[in-house]
Design an enzyme around this catalytic site. Structure first.
Site, PDB file in Angstrom:
ATOM      1  NE  ARG A 188       1.310  -4.890  -1.460  1.00 36.70           N
ATOM      2  CZ  ARG A 188       0.971  -3.801  -0.775  1.00 36.70           C
ATOM      3  NH1 ARG A 188      -0.163  -3.772  -0.094  1.00 36.70           N
ATOM      4  NH2 ARG A 188       1.739  -2.759  -0.747  1.00 36.70           N
ATOM      5  CD  GLU A 218      -2.219   7.406   3.571  1.00 34.67           C
ATOM      6  OE1 GLU A 218      -1.980   7.611   2.359  1.00 34.67           O
ATOM      7  OE2 GLU A 218      -1.992   6.335   4.137  1.00 34.67           O
ATOM      8  CG  HIS A 273      -4.075   1.626   3.061  1.00 35.34           C
ATOM      9  ND1 HIS A 273      -4.570   0.715   2.141  1.00 35.34           N
ATOM     10  CD2 HIS A 273      -2.858   1.990   2.618  1.00 35.34           C
ATOM     11  CE1 HIS A 273      -3.675   0.542   1.177  1.00 35.34           C
ATOM     12  NE2 HIS A 273      -2.623   1.302   1.452  1.00 35.34           N
ATOM     13  CG  ASN A 331       5.467   7.287   4.736  1.00 38.09           C
ATOM     14  OD1 ASN A 331       5.974   6.228   5.089  1.00 38.09           O
ATOM     15  ND2 ASN A 331       4.405   7.354   3.945  1.00 38.09           N
ATOM     16  NE  ARG A 338       1.983   4.763   6.251  1.00 38.29           N
ATOM     17  CZ  ARG A 338       2.181   3.992   5.183  1.00 38.29           C
ATOM     18  NH1 ARG A 338       3.213   4.189   4.407  1.00 38.29           N
ATOM     19  NH2 ARG A 338       1.349   3.030   4.900  1.00 38.29           N
TER      20      ARG A 338
END
Ligand code: ADP
Length: 411
Positions: free
Chosen positions: A254, A397, A193, A12, A104
């Protein structure tokens, strides 16, 4: 690939970091599905700085975490350092047991609806998507190129964050703006996601003892980044993130949903530049903008001490979550489960309790004792009488990327 090649390296790659896990996908001795045993995990941070740091844990040997600090110039140097760490434990990238490297990749646009073996054309397409993922795709491409240079003979697989959301119907994916303009610039809701939403929705079905095709699930992935998705019979029908990961829920830094006119206003009235607004909404908003902290543990601690700003930040966070639970209940028509996952979703019992409080009419409730249990296992936290199951389902993940990668190279 040889018959003994059962290991997958998951990479990743971020702009200044590389997270990695080496997993063994050998089926368990009972002949079940791929086990996904972790052999090593680690992280390289602050690539390109003087104070780069590599933390490596060789789980296979039961060895302690090894940390090294010192300049690591770029991704190539980072991956070479990772390879050296793995070699030290006899798990080197030159091993014939390595079956593939799974990457990823954040943005796969509309084209990549499934994991894909990377060739030149695939890399070009990931590159073509850089304008819609300027922060993420360049780092992913660098990671892929570096890994290819290290093991040119090995299959490299891209697993896309957006892929799970490509099943969204057009009416959910399209913004209500001029079609020609939207199409010319590939503006639409892609969602992110996806690997987590796919994994967690499937695990939730498993927890209910059902096939994914039989259940409708609202997945709430609440980490530092946060997103919700509505999954009908195993297929995503709506998700809260959009063209970029800025839309939707209130996140650590965010803003999530906001009137787009706020951006014109900031430019026209506050004299901010495009970049200023970008930084404001992506880095200085959300929980950190509201109360100065983005860690839910710290926010809860401050609330317990009577801090009003922390309380308001928490209430705004919860209010948005509730709105999405309501919206996705309407989208799905029938909801079988609401699943909480990621750092906040898995650990913050007060968030779970507050998010469903008052939603009894919608069949939602949380049992205080079950909610208080700390565990790394998927579990139900709703009382028996509740019509909708509320679950905590730890996401994974890396395992999902490894499984998808391994399945593809063995197909
Ligand atoms: P990401 O992968 O998006 O960086 P994570 O899924 O790891 O984020 O979630 C990180 C967040 O999880 C932290 O910022 C913190 O708010 C929250 N978190 C982690 N542990 C706990 C805990 N024990 N209680 C409450 N919140 C927690």
């Amino acid at each position: 690939m040889t018959a003994t090649a059962t290991r997958v390296l998951v990479l990743n790659s971020g702009s200044s970091s590389v997270k990695y896990q080496l997993l063994d996908m050998k089926p368990d001795s009972a002949g079940g599905s791929a086990a996904g045993t972790r052999l090593a995990v680690g992280l390289v941070e602050r690539i390109g700085e003087e104070t780069s740091r590599l933390a490596h844990t060789p789980l296979a040997t039961g060895g302690d975490k090894r940390e090294t600090e010192g300049p690591i110039a770029d991704h190539e140097a980072a991956l070479k350092a990772v390879a050296a760490e793995l070699s030290a434990d006899g798990l080197g990238l030159d091993s014939p047991q390595l079956a593939a490297i799974g990457h990823r990749v954040v943005h796969g646009g509309l084209k990549f609806t499934a994991p894909t073996v990377i060739d030149d054309a695939v890399l070009k397409e990931i590159e073509r998507l850089v304008p819609v993922a300027p922060l993420h795709n360049p780092a992913n491409i660098t990671g892929i190129r570096t890994a290819q240079a290290l093991r040119p003979d090995l299959p490299q697989v891209a697993v896309f964050d957006t892929a799970f959301h490509t099943t969204m119907p057009e009416y959910a994916a399209r913004y209500a703006i001029d079609v020609a303009t939207a199409d010319a610039h590939r503006i639409r809701r892609y969602g992110f996601h996806g690997t987590s939403h796919a994994y967690v929705s499937r695990k939730t079905a498993e927890l209910l003892g059902k096939d994914p095709s039989e259940v409708n699930v609202i997945v709430l992935h609440l980490g530092n980044g946060a997103s919700a998705s509505a999954v009908a019979g195993g297929r995503c029908v709506d998700t809260s993130m959009g063209l970029t990961p800025l839309e939707g829920l209130v996140m650590g830094t965010r803003s999530g949903d906001i009137d787009p006119a706020v951006t014109f206003h900031l430019k026209r009235v506050a004299g901010m530049s495009e970049d200023d607004v970008d930084v404001l909404l992506n880095k200085k908003s959300g929980l950190v903008g509201l109360c100065g902290d983005n860690d839910m543990r710290e926010i809860r601690r401050r609330i317990d001490e009577g801090d009003e700003r922390a309380r308001l930040a928490f209430d705004i966070y919860i209010h948005r979550l509730k709105k999405y639970i309501g919206a996705y209940t309407a989208v799905l028509g029938r909801v079988d489960a609401v699943a909480f996952t990621a750092g906040v979703g898995e650990n913050a019992a007060p968030v779970r309790a507050a998010a469903v409080a008052g939603l009894e009419e919608m069949g939602l409730a949380v049992d205080a004792d079950l909610n208080a249990v700390r565990s790394g296992e998927p579990r139900l936290i709703s009382p028996e009488y509740a019509r909708v199951a509320v679950a905590v389902v730890p996401t994974d993940e890396e395992l999902e990327i490894a499984q998808q990668t391994y399945a593809l190279v063995n197909a």
